[in-house]
Design a protein around this motif. Sequence first.
Motif, PDB file in Angstrom:
ATOM      1  N   ARG A 233       0.829  -1.202   0.000  1.00  0.00           N
ATOM      2  CA  ARG A 233       0.000   0.000   0.000  1.00  0.00           C
ATOM      3  C   ARG A 233       0.864   1.254   0.000  1.00  0.00           C
ATOM      4  O   ARG A 233       0.526   2.258  -0.636  1.00  0.00           O
ATOM      5  CB  ARG A 233      -0.937  -0.006   1.212  1.00  0.00           C
ATOM      6  CG  ARG A 233      -1.991  -1.099   1.172  1.00  0.00           C
ATOM      7  CD  ARG A 233      -2.900  -1.028   2.363  1.00  0.00           C
ATOM      8  NE  ARG A 233      -3.599   0.255   2.417  1.00  0.00           N
ATOM      9  CZ  ARG A 233      -4.281   0.674   3.470  1.00  0.00           C
ATOM     10  NH1 ARG A 233      -4.324  -0.063   4.571  1.00  0.00           N
ATOM     11  NH2 ARG A 233      -4.900   1.834   3.442  1.00  0.00           N
TER      12      ARG A 233
ATOM     13  N   ARG B 239       2.012   1.949  -3.434  1.00  0.00           N
ATOM     14  CA  ARG B 239       0.949   2.593  -4.213  1.00  0.00           C
ATOM     15  C   ARG B 239       0.864   4.090  -3.910  1.00  0.00           C
ATOM     16  O   ARG B 239       0.661   4.914  -4.810  1.00  0.00           O
ATOM     17  CB  ARG B 239      -0.392   1.920  -3.913  1.00  0.00           C
ATOM     18  CG  ARG B 239      -1.547   2.406  -4.776  1.00  0.00           C
ATOM     19  CD  ARG B 239      -2.784   1.611  -4.496  1.00  0.00           C
ATOM     20  NE  ARG B 239      -3.203   1.748  -3.107  1.00  0.00           N
ATOM     21  CZ  ARG B 239      -4.208   1.061  -2.566  1.00  0.00           C
ATOM     22  NH1 ARG B 239      -4.844   0.170  -3.296  1.00  0.00           N
ATOM     23  NH2 ARG B 239      -4.541   1.236  -1.304  1.00  0.00           N
ATOM     24  N   GLU B 240       1.056   4.458  -2.641  1.00  0.00           N
ATOM     25  CA  GLU B 240       1.058   5.881  -2.289  1.00  0.00           C
ATOM     26  C   GLU B 240       2.256   6.592  -2.921  1.00  0.00           C
ATOM     27  O   GLU B 240       2.134   7.726  -3.398  1.00  0.00           O
ATOM     28  CB  GLU B 240       1.095   6.041  -0.764  1.00  0.00           C
ATOM     29  CG  GLU B 240      -0.138   5.522  -0.040  1.00  0.00           C
ATOM     30  CD  GLU B 240      -1.395   6.246  -0.469  1.00  0.00           C
ATOM     31  OE1 GLU B 240      -1.459   7.479  -0.342  1.00  0.00           O
ATOM     32  OE2 GLU B 240      -2.316   5.566  -0.971  1.00  0.00           O
TER      33      GLU B 240
ATOM     34  N   GLU C 183       3.687   5.819  -5.694  1.00  0.00           N
ATOM     35  CA  GLU C 183       3.367   5.994  -7.110  1.00  0.00           C
ATOM     36  C   GLU C 183       2.438   7.172  -7.316  1.00  0.00           C
ATOM     37  O   GLU C 183       2.608   7.960  -8.263  1.00  0.00           O
ATOM     38  CB  GLU C 183       2.744   4.714  -7.662  1.00  0.00           C
ATOM     39  CG  GLU C 183       3.705   3.531  -7.704  1.00  0.00           C
ATOM     40  CD  GLU C 183       3.006   2.231  -8.047  1.00  0.00           C
ATOM     41  OE1 GLU C 183       1.750   2.220  -8.066  1.00  0.00           O
ATOM     42  OE2 GLU C 183       3.697   1.220  -8.287  1.00  0.00           O
TER      43      GLU C 183
END
Length: 288
Positions: free
Chosen positions: A97, A100-101, A103
């Motif tokens: 996660r 993803r942050e 990115e």
Amino acid sequence: MALPDNSSGLPGEEVPFPEIVELNVGGQVYITRYSTLTSVPDSLLCQMFSQKSTKGLARDTKGRFFVDRDGFLFRYILDYMRDQQLVLPDHFPERGRLQREAEFFNLPDLVKILAPKISKQNSLGDDGCQSDPEESSPSTDAVRNLATLGAAAAACASLVPGSGDSKRSGFITIGYRGSYTLGRDSQTDAKFRRVARIMVCGKTSLAKEVFGETLNESRDPDRPPERYTSRYYLKFTFLEQAFDKLADAGFHMVACNSTGTCAFAHEQTDDKIWTSYTEYVFYRFVSK
């Protein structure tokens, strides 16, 4: 509620950013320097705060700049932007996660650090974060290697979904605080408020095994798997959902208790607001 920036001033007037910036990220408040937010060129935060004025950026009701992302994981994004280094707690469960942050905020170097290693020639110290050695190779190989390391490896393996052989006996306690208003005439007039937060107490490894990503560890992020904690809570507020997860993991309720106190009484209507605290104790026995 996010509001557009309506800073007062003459038409066309440029409003500069302050040196100390307050952010509301997903409901979590952060205070940092303007230079920190612009320290990584081409990042999303640098683009946001390199504008000539604050106009066009969303704000909350208290005037803080609002970013609609995960407020708990943003602490690691901000730490990285301070000195371009990443230090994670041991046994950090939300690496995917956080990637993803990274990115989303357009931090390619941080994305590379967080990306899982697929080459067997890559050593732990190449690009990875040394606080997460179990993720320096594919998860299946990591579990096989850790299985030979004794008790410490067993604790890590218990966090891997589907590793049924690593289940252990133990207790987990679920607690919550509630309130209700009781009228003078009849108890049927009682008005209950929803559960605000479900707390989890017990061994860290058991709590992570049962609740997974629905467990909020922000108040005790560095707790080792063999230690106990009473500071975790769940990201949902349905007791039945917590009970279902415990039942699926083989736990059974063995005890419960509740206390209640009258916190407030209305002088004119005699309505009384009661507060209560309730705990449910669950146990799982695993034969060896």
